[in-house]
Design an enzyme around this catalytic site. Structure first.
Site, PDB file in Angstrom:
ATOM      1  N   PRO A  72      42.243  39.410  40.717  1.00 16.83           N
ATOM      2  CA  PRO A  72      40.918  39.808  40.287  1.00 16.83           C
ATOM      3  C   PRO A  72      40.810  40.033  38.799  1.00 16.83           C
ATOM      4  O   PRO A  72      41.746  40.511  38.157  1.00 16.83           O
ATOM      5  CB  PRO A  72      40.718  41.132  41.011  1.00 16.83           C
ATOM      6  CG  PRO A  72      42.089  41.680  41.183  1.00 16.83           C
ATOM      7  CD  PRO A  72      43.076  40.601  40.947  1.00 16.83           C
ATOM      8  N   GLU A  73      39.674  39.707  38.285  1.00 16.24           N
ATOM      9  CA  GLU A  73      39.342  40.019  36.901  1.00 16.24           C
ATOM     10  C   GLU A  73      38.177  41.007  36.932  1.00 16.24           C
ATOM     11  O   GLU A  73      37.821  41.498  38.004  1.00 16.24           O
ATOM     12  CB  GLU A  73      38.989  38.738  36.142  1.00 16.24           C
ATOM     13  CG  GLU A  73      40.101  37.708  36.225  1.00 16.24           C
ATOM     14  CD  GLU A  73      39.792  36.412  35.472  1.00 16.24           C
ATOM     15  OE1 GLU A  73      39.098  36.474  34.453  1.00 16.24           O
ATOM     16  OE2 GLU A  73      40.251  35.359  35.926  1.00 16.24           O
TER      17      GLU A  73
END
Length: 273
Positions: free
Chosen positions: A2-3
DNA sequence: CACGAGACCTGTTCGC
DNA sequence: TGCGAACAGGTCTCGT
């Protein structure tokens, strides 16, 4: 995995609930179980279990790629790294093959931390700054002006791509949104940061914000089994589009390796510096 | 300070 | 079908 947009979406989901998952806000932790000890960065798993029991969830938010859960005494900070996920489930749900840690609440719900690759980490600390203190500015924070950003870039001789991935320089950007931002700003990933004009720096900041906001709007990007529910993968400009036509000019998107990360760009729109 | 390589880990996909 | 190589939304540490 995830960013910033995926973590934002995940933190919102935990805080507000997403049917059939209830909101975690206000729940009290009854007990914890640690299945993969290295998941807990600090304190030691035994102390973690003792300390977290009885604490109530007061707030849930995001800083960079960290989920920040404010408890009545301490702060629980979670980093999903490459393959982590948090799932809210009924107490009866048994630990899965990839469950590394679980929290049970007094009302019968549980929070499971699943992580196939075991890179994810959790911290239980009384001072969140001990974990988050070294991070750079939030890209969506209005306090980061184009002039400030230009000054920050001017102070660095590095290539743009690795610099955008440096969490101490700017927080929350990862491999997808770095490539997408650079394409939108029409800057080659190997461009030296201190070579940008004021206008180019402003364009880059604007591009970063545009792709991050679009990512958040779509609940992040889901590109394989790891993170589900996002839709931003349908709007990728270059990421994982090697050899496919650039949406601006039709030139095949090229993939190179920069700092050991797959890097996608259009050789026409993003000319070699 | 910048940069590359190696670690940490396991699962999926690709090429032969 | 099988098997190894390559690859994966991240970050840390060490050596040059």
């Amino acid at each position: 995995m995830p960013e910033l947009p995926e973590v934002e979406s995940t933190a919102n989901r935990l805080r507000d609930g997403r049917p059939p998952e209830p909101a975690l806000l206000g729940k009290t932790i009854a007990r914890a179980e640690v299945y993969w000890p290295r998941t807990v960065a600090t304190p030691a798993p035994r102390a973690f279990r003792q300390r977290i029991a009885g604490q109530k969830v007061m707030a849930i938010g995001r800083r960079a790629k960290f989920i920040v859960i404010t408890l009545s005494q301490d702060t629980l900070i979670i980093h999903l790294r490459m393959s982590g996920d948090v799932l809210v489930a009924k107490e009866a749900k048994p630990a899965g093959r990839f469950t590394r840690l679980a929290l049970w609440f007094t009302d019968g719900w549980q929070l499971a931390f699943d992580d196939a690759r075991k890179f994810g980490r959790m911290w239980l600390v009384d001072d969140p700054d001990s974990v988050l203190g070294g991070l750079g500015p939030e890209p969506l924070d209005a306090a980061l002006t184009p002039a400030t950003f230009h000054a920050l870039l001017a102070a660095r001789g590095r290539a743009l791509k690795p610099l955008l991935l440096d969490q101490a320089f700017i927080a929350g950007i990862g491999n997808i949104y770095a490539d997408e931002s650079l394409h939108l700003a029409r800057l080659h990933p190997l461009t030296r940061a201190n070579s940008l004009t004021k206008d180019q720096a402003a364009a880059l900041l604007k591009a970063i914000r545009k792709v991050l906001r679009a990512g958040i709007r779509r609940n992040g990007a889901s590109i394989d089994w790891v993170y589900r529910g996002g839709g931003y993968q349908n709007e990728f400009r270059v990421y994982q589009r090697t050899d496919e036509p650039c949406m601006n000019c039709g030139t095949p998107v090229r993939r190179i390796t920069v700092g050991q990360r797959g890097t996608h760009f259009c050789p026409t729109c993003q000319p070699t510096p």
